[in-house]
Write a protein that holds these residues in place. Sequence first.
Motif, PDB file in Angstrom:
ATOM      1  N   ARG A  66      -5.996   6.320 -15.111  1.00  0.00           N
ATOM      2  CA  ARG A  66      -4.587   6.299 -15.456  1.00  0.00           C
ATOM      3  C   ARG A  66      -4.471   6.983 -16.948  1.00  0.00           C
ATOM      4  O   ARG A  66      -3.830   7.725 -17.086  1.00  0.00           O
ATOM      5  CB  ARG A  66      -3.714   5.256 -14.910  1.00  0.00           C
ATOM      6  CG  ARG A  66      -2.217   5.403 -15.392  1.00  0.00           C
ATOM      7  CD  ARG A  66      -1.846   3.970 -14.420  1.00  0.00           C
ATOM      8  NE  ARG A  66      -1.927   4.474 -13.126  1.00  0.00           N
ATOM      9  CZ  ARG A  66      -2.341   3.381 -12.285  1.00  0.00           C
ATOM     10  NH1 ARG A  66      -2.185   2.263 -12.665  1.00  0.00           N
ATOM     11  NH2 ARG A  66      -2.681   3.589 -11.185  1.00  0.00           N
TER      12      ARG A  66
ATOM     13  N   ILE B 203     -12.052   1.372  -0.138  1.00  0.00           N
ATOM     14  CA  ILE B 203     -10.747   0.642   0.076  1.00  0.00           C
ATOM     15  C   ILE B 203     -10.080   0.742   1.341  1.00  0.00           C
ATOM     16  O   ILE B 203      -9.544  -0.513   1.788  1.00  0.00           O
ATOM     17  CB  ILE B 203      -9.677   0.835  -1.092  1.00  0.00           C
ATOM     18  CG1 ILE B 203     -10.657   0.570  -2.448  1.00  0.00           C
ATOM     19  CG2 ILE B 203      -8.472   0.236  -1.101  1.00  0.00           C
ATOM     20  CD1 ILE B 203      -9.926   1.090  -3.588  1.00  0.00           C
TER      21      ILE B 203
ATOM     22  N   PHE C   4      -9.256   2.046 -12.255  1.00  0.00           N
ATOM     23  CA  PHE C   4      -8.251   2.530 -12.020  1.00  0.00           C
ATOM     24  C   PHE C   4      -7.475   3.055 -13.525  1.00  0.00           C
ATOM     25  O   PHE C   4      -6.790   3.842 -13.358  1.00  0.00           O
ATOM     26  CB  PHE C   4      -7.189   1.903 -11.083  1.00  0.00           C
ATOM     27  CG  PHE C   4      -7.627   2.066  -9.767  1.00  0.00           C
ATOM     28  CD1 PHE C   4      -7.614   3.131  -9.055  1.00  0.00           C
ATOM     29  CD2 PHE C   4      -8.111   0.993  -8.894  1.00  0.00           C
ATOM     30  CE1 PHE C   4      -8.083   3.448  -7.651  1.00  0.00           C
ATOM     31  CE2 PHE C   4      -8.653   0.775  -7.498  1.00  0.00           C
ATOM     32  CZ  PHE C   4      -8.307   2.209  -7.054  1.00  0.00           C
TER      33      PHE C   4
ATOM     34  N   ARG D  58      -3.167  13.686  -8.610  1.00  0.00           N
ATOM     35  CA  ARG D  58      -3.312  12.461  -8.032  1.00  0.00           C
ATOM     36  C   ARG D  58      -4.034  11.370  -9.019  1.00  0.00           C
ATOM     37  O   ARG D  58      -4.852  11.885  -9.869  1.00  0.00           O
ATOM     38  CB  ARG D  58      -4.088  12.762  -6.928  1.00  0.00           C
ATOM     39  CG  ARG D  58      -5.546  13.092  -7.072  1.00  0.00           C
ATOM     40  CD  ARG D  58      -6.391  13.380  -5.932  1.00  0.00           C
ATOM     41  NE  ARG D  58      -7.632  13.616  -5.989  1.00  0.00           N
ATOM     42  CZ  ARG D  58      -9.045  13.641  -5.092  1.00  0.00           C
ATOM     43  NH1 ARG D  58      -8.312  13.630  -3.962  1.00  0.00           N
ATOM     44  NH2 ARG D  58      -9.964  13.965  -5.508  1.00  0.00           N
TER      45      ARG D  58
ATOM     46  N   PRO E 124      -6.465   7.738  -7.801  1.00  0.00           N
ATOM     47  CA  PRO E 124      -7.520   8.031  -9.008  1.00  0.00           C
ATOM     48  C   PRO E 124      -7.825   9.805  -9.054  1.00  0.00           C
ATOM     49  O   PRO E 124      -8.060  10.043  -8.100  1.00  0.00           O
ATOM     50  CB  PRO E 124      -8.654   7.001  -8.725  1.00  0.00           C
ATOM     51  CG  PRO E 124      -8.820   6.888  -7.304  1.00  0.00           C
ATOM     52  CD  PRO E 124      -7.187   7.135  -6.916  1.00  0.00           C
TER      53      PRO E 124
ATOM     54  N   ASP F 106      -2.448   3.975   2.476  1.00  0.00           N
ATOM     55  CA  ASP F 106      -3.309   5.108   2.738  1.00  0.00           C
ATOM     56  C   ASP F 106      -3.006   5.594   3.925  1.00  0.00           C
ATOM     57  O   ASP F 106      -2.055   4.914   4.826  1.00  0.00           O
ATOM     58  CB  ASP F 106      -4.940   4.523   2.982  1.00  0.00           C
ATOM     59  CG  ASP F 106      -5.352   3.921   1.658  1.00  0.00           C
ATOM     60  OD1 ASP F 106      -6.274   4.403   1.001  1.00  0.00           O
ATOM     61  OD2 ASP F 106      -4.906   2.804   1.381  1.00  0.00           O
TER      62      ASP F 106
ATOM     63  N   LEU G 168     -14.435   4.601  -4.878  1.00  0.00           N
ATOM     64  CA  LEU G 168     -14.319   4.689  -3.298  1.00  0.00           C
ATOM     65  C   LEU G 168     -15.744   4.589  -2.687  1.00  0.00           C
ATOM     66  O   LEU G 168     -15.750   4.552  -1.336  1.00  0.00           O
ATOM     67  CB  LEU G 168     -13.710   5.841  -3.041  1.00  0.00           C
ATOM     68  CG  LEU G 168     -12.352   6.168  -3.633  1.00  0.00           C
ATOM     69  CD1 LEU G 168     -11.606   7.544  -3.119  1.00  0.00           C
ATOM     70  CD2 LEU G 168     -11.359   4.811  -3.234  1.00  0.00           C
TER      71      LEU G 168
ATOM     72  N   ASP H  54     -13.207   4.832   3.199  1.00  0.00           N
ATOM     73  CA  ASP H  54     -14.061   4.635   1.921  1.00  0.00           C
ATOM     74  C   ASP H  54     -13.778   3.104   1.696  1.00  0.00           C
ATOM     75  O   ASP H  54     -13.251   2.382   2.652  1.00  0.00           O
ATOM     76  CB  ASP H  54     -13.282   5.516   0.747  1.00  0.00           C
ATOM     77  CG  ASP H  54     -11.843   5.205   0.609  1.00  0.00           C
ATOM     78  OD1 ASP H  54     -11.444   4.033   0.454  1.00  0.00           O
ATOM     79  OD2 ASP H  54     -11.083   6.085   0.454  1.00  0.00           O
TER      80      ASP H  54
ATOM     81  N   LYS I  89       0.473  11.334   1.960  1.00  0.00           N
ATOM     82  CA  LYS I  89       0.902  11.448   0.563  1.00  0.00           C
ATOM     83  C   LYS I  89       0.371  12.755   0.044  1.00  0.00           C
ATOM     84  O   LYS I  89       0.902  13.717  -0.593  1.00  0.00           O
ATOM     85  CB  LYS I  89       0.740  10.359  -0.508  1.00  0.00           C
ATOM     86  CG  LYS I  89       1.482   9.143  -0.415  1.00  0.00           C
ATOM     87  CD  LYS I  89       1.023   8.162  -1.291  1.00  0.00           C
ATOM     88  CE  LYS I  89      -0.370   7.848  -1.420  1.00  0.00           C
ATOM     89  NZ  LYS I  89      -0.815   7.497   0.191  1.00  0.00           N
TER      90      LYS I  89
ATOM     91  N   SER J  83       0.712   1.784  -7.559  1.00  0.00           N
ATOM     92  CA  SER J  83      -0.517   1.606  -6.774  1.00  0.00           C
ATOM     93  C   SER J  83      -1.201   0.442  -7.347  1.00  0.00           C
ATOM     94  O   SER J  83      -1.851  -0.516  -6.264  1.00  0.00           O
ATOM     95  CB  SER J  83      -1.402   2.755  -6.757  1.00  0.00           C
ATOM     96  OG  SER J  83      -0.949   3.820  -6.012  1.00  0.00           O
TER      97      SER J  83
END
Length: 205
Positions: free
Chosen positions: A79, A158, A75, A43, A45, A17, A59, A156, A21, A105
């Motif tokens: 995906r 994570i 996740f 992007r 998730p 993080d 999150l 968040d 990105k 990730s």
Amino acid sequence: MAEIDLSGKLIALEGLDFTGKSSLAPRIAARIRAAGYTVVTSREPGGTPVGERAREILLSHDQDGLLPLSELLLFMVSRAEHTHKVIIPALGAGETVVTSRYRLSSLAYQGYGRGIDLDLIRTLNDAATGGRKADITFLIDVPVEIVLSRRGADLDRIEQEGIEFYERVRSGYLELASGDPSVEVIDGTLPLDRVSEEIARRLSV
Ligand code: TYD
């Protein structure tokens, strides 16, 4: 046109993080577009309605007790939707896809970070993506102390993890990169313009 044909190619940006990105993706997309390609940015998730719903759960602080396995599976939901509904159709139409985060990730965060078996994650990654890997992954590498110094107050679920978690994720990323020639490590401590310049150079755009 570029020396490498980027039509139908999937480019993933990875890293901790606060490595820039989300600012890099549109810049890189603009460079690829300027070289004559049609580009989609996305992007994880997220990237689809179901993926965005999964992102909210993943999150949110309401889910502080979420099991690592449940986190991994959510996740993967994101995906699967993203790969089959956004990435594969775009690649099939000859477009170039730039995604912020993809399969690596989950290996870095849920594997090295949370301690879930890497082979299980690889199996789920293959199932969720139909085996589609990124053609080129750029790992934006930034030391953990710098990442933590960039953190604000509004974190968040994570992002609020401690230094040990981030150290495990970073070394996991570097280990994954060292065993995979499709992953290129980029020095993310450079100014954003230099980082995007370096990625454009490696893509020959
Ligand atoms: P990201 O969108 O990069 O965060 P932000 O928009 O806040 O910059 O990713 C959200 C978080 O999800 C990030 O902390 C990394 C984490 N993540 C995983 O743990 N595993 C995964 O498979 C993915 C895709 C993301």
